[in-house]
Design a protein around this motif. Structure first.
Motif, PDB file in Angstrom:
ATOM      1  N   PRO A 151       0.837  -1.208   0.000  1.00 45.41           N
ATOM      2  CA  PRO A 151       0.000   0.000   0.000  1.00 45.41           C
ATOM      3  C   PRO A 151       0.868   1.253   0.000  1.00 45.41           C
ATOM      4  CG  PRO A 151       0.120  -0.897   2.203  1.00 45.41           C
ATOM      5  CD  PRO A 151       0.835  -1.878   1.312  1.00 45.41           C
ATOM      6  N   LYS A 152       0.211   2.388  -0.131  1.00 42.34           N
ATOM      7  CA  LYS A 152       0.960   3.655  -0.173  1.00 42.34           C
ATOM      8  C   LYS A 152       1.702   3.910   1.134  1.00 42.34           C
ATOM      9  CE  LYS A 152      -2.438   5.743  -3.293  1.00 42.34           C
ATOM     10  NZ  LYS A 152      -3.493   6.788  -3.440  1.00 42.34           N
ATOM     11  N   ASN A 153       1.068   3.532   2.240  1.00 44.94           N
ATOM     12  CA  ASN A 153       1.647   3.827   3.552  1.00 44.94           C
ATOM     13  C   ASN A 153       1.495   2.617   4.469  1.00 44.94           C
ATOM     14  OD1 ASN A 153       2.495   4.860   5.989  1.00 44.94           O
ATOM     15  ND2 ASN A 153       0.923   6.439   6.148  1.00 44.94           N
ATOM     16  N   ASP A 154       2.592   1.933   4.734  1.00 41.92           N
ATOM     17  CA  ASP A 154       2.554   0.757   5.605  1.00 41.92           C
ATOM     18  C   ASP A 154       2.011   1.087   6.994  1.00 41.92           C
ATOM     19  OD1 ASP A 154       3.683  -0.634   3.526  1.00 41.92           O
ATOM     20  OD2 ASP A 154       5.704  -0.683   4.377  1.00 41.92           O
ATOM     21  N   ASP A 260      -7.180   1.667   1.832  1.00 42.69           N
ATOM     22  CA  ASP A 260      -7.648   3.019   2.145  1.00 42.69           C
ATOM     23  C   ASP A 260      -8.442   3.033   3.447  1.00 42.69           C
ATOM     24  OD1 ASP A 260      -6.527   4.072  -0.199  1.00 42.69           O
ATOM     25  OD2 ASP A 260      -8.309   3.563  -1.366  1.00 42.69           O
TER      26      ASP A 260
END
Length: 462
Positions: A151-154, A260
Motif C-alpha cells: 500500500p501507499k503507507n505501511d 484506504d
C-alpha cells in the motif's frame, strides 16, 4: 459479545456436511500433461519465459508478470514444455497456456524447501519473494498478493484480516486447511504483520466451524497481535467489503481499496502460501480443493498439483455416481458452470461440484415477472435496488443503471437466490456492469482525447 456480521445477505443450504469431515488427501501423482494458463485471476495475462522443447523443474518460474497488476506462474512439475497454445480454462474461454509433459520425477529447482528466517528479511525482500512466488488471492478473484501487500503507507494499515469465513455453500477446503495446517496460516499472518508495524491480525471464521475456531483460538492465545473473530454464518460473509465491515465497522466501495480503510484482507490459503514462499522458499505448486455435490461418488478435500485437469481429479476420487446435470467450478453461488472437466486447476481454484439436478434450468421453467416483493433489496449486502436495476438492464438503459450504482454490484447472487419469481438477476447485472464499465472507459478516452487536443492547440498558439 455478539457475532460479527453485516446487513443483508442470505442463508442458502450449506451442504458442507458432505465433505467437512473429509481430511485432506494428497492424491497419487498424475503423469501426462499439465496445463498452466497465463490468465489466473485479475490483471494482465502473464508472459511465458520458456519455449517449446525446454526442460523445466518444479518450482521454476515459467511466466513472468505481464504488467503491474499481474502475477508470475510457476511449474508444479518437472518435464518438457510440450506446447504454448490456446487452451480452455474455467471461465469458458480459451487462454494462452504453457503445456508441460511431466517426466514423472517431480524434481524441484535448487533451494525449494529451504527454511528462511523471515524476521531478518527486509520489507522489500518479503514483497519480492511473494511476487516471484506468483501468489494471488487463492479464495476468490485472484488479485496479485504482492500488490496488495504494498500500500501507499505501511503505517496506515491497522488490520490484517485472515478470511476463514468460507461462506460459499459446499466448500470445505479452507475449513480443513484451518484444522490440519493452522500453523502455516498463522505463520503467513506473522509475515504480513512484519510489513505493517501498527497492524493487528484478525482471523475471521464463521460460527458454523466451531472446531476451526477452537484450533485457532488455542494457537493464538498468547499472541499479542493476533486474535480470532467469530462471524455470524451468513452469505456472503467472506466478501471483502462485508468482512471488513463485520470485523472493523469500516465501509468501502468499488472506488476505495481495503488499504484506504486501513485493512489488508487475505484468504487463509493465500496466507499459508505466503508463509511457504517466505519461510520455506516454496512457491505455489499445490492447492487444496473440495470435490462435492450429490452426483459425486465420494466427496473429498484433496491436495493436487496445479495444472492437472478437474476430470482426472474427479476420476481419482471415485468419479460420479450418476451423470451430472450440472458441474460447477467453485461454489454454487459465484462459481462458473463447466461444459467440460478438461480444464486445469489454477491458483484460485476452490472446488469441483457436480449435481444431479440443474436448479438454474429448473428455475427458468417457472420464472415469472417481478412481483415487487422487495426481498432482493433486503438481501443485497451493499444496499442496491436490484428490482430497479433489473428494469434498467431489460430496457438497456445503461445510464440509468449507472445512476442506480449498478457497477457496485459484487455479483454475489443473493438477489437471484432470494427471488420468488426466479429471475436471473445476477446474470442481468453481470451484463450491465460490463456495459457501464464500457461507457466509463469510453468517457475517459474521450476526456483524455479532448485534453490532449486542448494541450496541442495551446502549444500551437505559443
Amino acid at each position: 459479545m455478539g457475532l460479527a456480521t453485516f446487513k443483508g445477505g442470505v442463508h442458502p443450504y450449506e451442504g458442507k456436511e458432505l465433505s467437512e469431515k473429509c481430511a485432506i488427501q494428497t492424491l497419487p501423482e498424475f503423469d501426462g500433461e499439465y496445463i498452466f494458463p497465463m490468465v489466473q485471476g485479475l490483471g494482465a495475462p502473464s508472459k511465458p519465459i520458456v519455449a517449446v522443447g525446454d526442460h523445466v523443474l518444479a518450482g521454476q518460474m515459467i511466466a513472468e508478470p505481464g504488467g503491474f497488476i499481474s502475477a508470475a506462474v510457476t511449474s508444479s512439475v518437472s518435464g518438457t514444455v510440450k506446447a504454448i497454445e490456446q487452451r480452455l480454462i474455467t471461465m469458458g474461454m480459451l487462454a494462452q497456456s504453457i503445456v508441460i509433459e511431466s517426466d514423472g520425477e517431480f524434481k524441484t529447482v535448487e533451494g525449494v524447501g529451504e527454511e528462511r528466517d523471515y524476521t531478518k528479511l527486509s520489507k522489500d525482500e518479503i514483497r519480492g519473494i511473494v511476487k516471484n512466488a506468483g501468489i494471488i488471492g487463492m479464495g476468490g478473484a485472484g488479485f496479485p498478493t504482492h500488490v496488495k501487500l504494498a500500500p501507499k503507507n505501511d503505517d496506515a494499515i491497522d488490520f490484517v484480516i485472515a478470511n476463514g469465513s468460507e461462506c460459499e455453500p459446499m466448500l470445505t477446503n479452507d475449513h480443513r486447511l484451518m484444522l490440519e495446517e493452522p500453523e502455516r496460516i498463522i505463520g503467513g499472518i506473522k509475515v504480513c504483520l512484519q510489513l505493517f508495524p501498527n497492524a493487528k491480525g484478525i482471523i475471521a471464521i464463521e460460527e458454523n466451524k466451531p472446531d476451526a475456531i477452537a484450533v485457532m483460538e488455542k494457537l493464538v492465545a498468547n499472541e499479542e497481535r493476533i486474535s480470532v473473530t467469530r462471524m455470524k454464518t451468513k452469505y456472503p460473509e467472506g466478501g471483502e467489503r462485508q468482512l471488513i465491515f463485520a470485523c472493523t465497522g469500516r465501509s468501502i466501495n468499488s472506488a476505495v481499496l481495503p488499504a484506504d480503510a486501513g485493512c489488508v484482507v487475505d484468504n487463509v490459503a493465500t496466507l499459508a502460501a505466503i508463509y511457504d514462499a517466505v519461510a520455506k522458499s516454496t512457491p505455489i505448486m499445490q492447492k487444496v480443493i473440495t470435490i462435492s455435490g450429490d452426483a459425486v461418488a465420494k466427496p473429498a478435500n484433496v491436495k493436487v498439483r496445479l495444472g492437472v485437469t478437474y476430470g482426472r481429479i474427479a476420476e481419482a476420487v471415485g468419479g460420479f455416481k450418476t451423470e451430472p446435470a450440472k458441474i460447477i467450478c467453485g461454489g454454487p453461488m459465484m462459481g462458473m458452470a463447466l461444459f467440460s472437466t478438461d480444464v486445469p486447476v489454477v491458483k484460485n481454484s476452490a472446488a469441483l461440484l457436480a449435481f444431479q439436478h440443474d436448479e438454474v434450468a429448473e428455475s427458468e421453467a417457472i420464472q415469472t415477472h417481478c412481483i415487487r416483493c422487495g426481498r432482493c433489496i433486503d438481501a443485497c449486502p451493499i444496499f442496491l435496488t436490484p428490482v430497479l436495476m433489473a428494469k434498467a438492464v431489460e430496457a438497456r438503459d445503461w445510464a440509468k443503471l449507472e445512476e442506480l450504482n449498478g457497477a457496485e454490484c459484487i455479483e454475489c447472487g443473493s438477489c437471484s437466490y432470494i427471488c420468488p419469481a426466479k429471475r436471473p438477476l445476477t446474470q442481468y447485472f453481470k451484463q450491465g456492469r460490463r456495459e457501464v464499465n464500457g461507457l466509463r472507459r469510453a468517457r475517459q478516452a474521450a476526456e483524455a482525447a479532448k485534453k490532449a487536443e486542448a494541450e496541442k492547440a495551446a502549444a500551437e498558439k505559443k
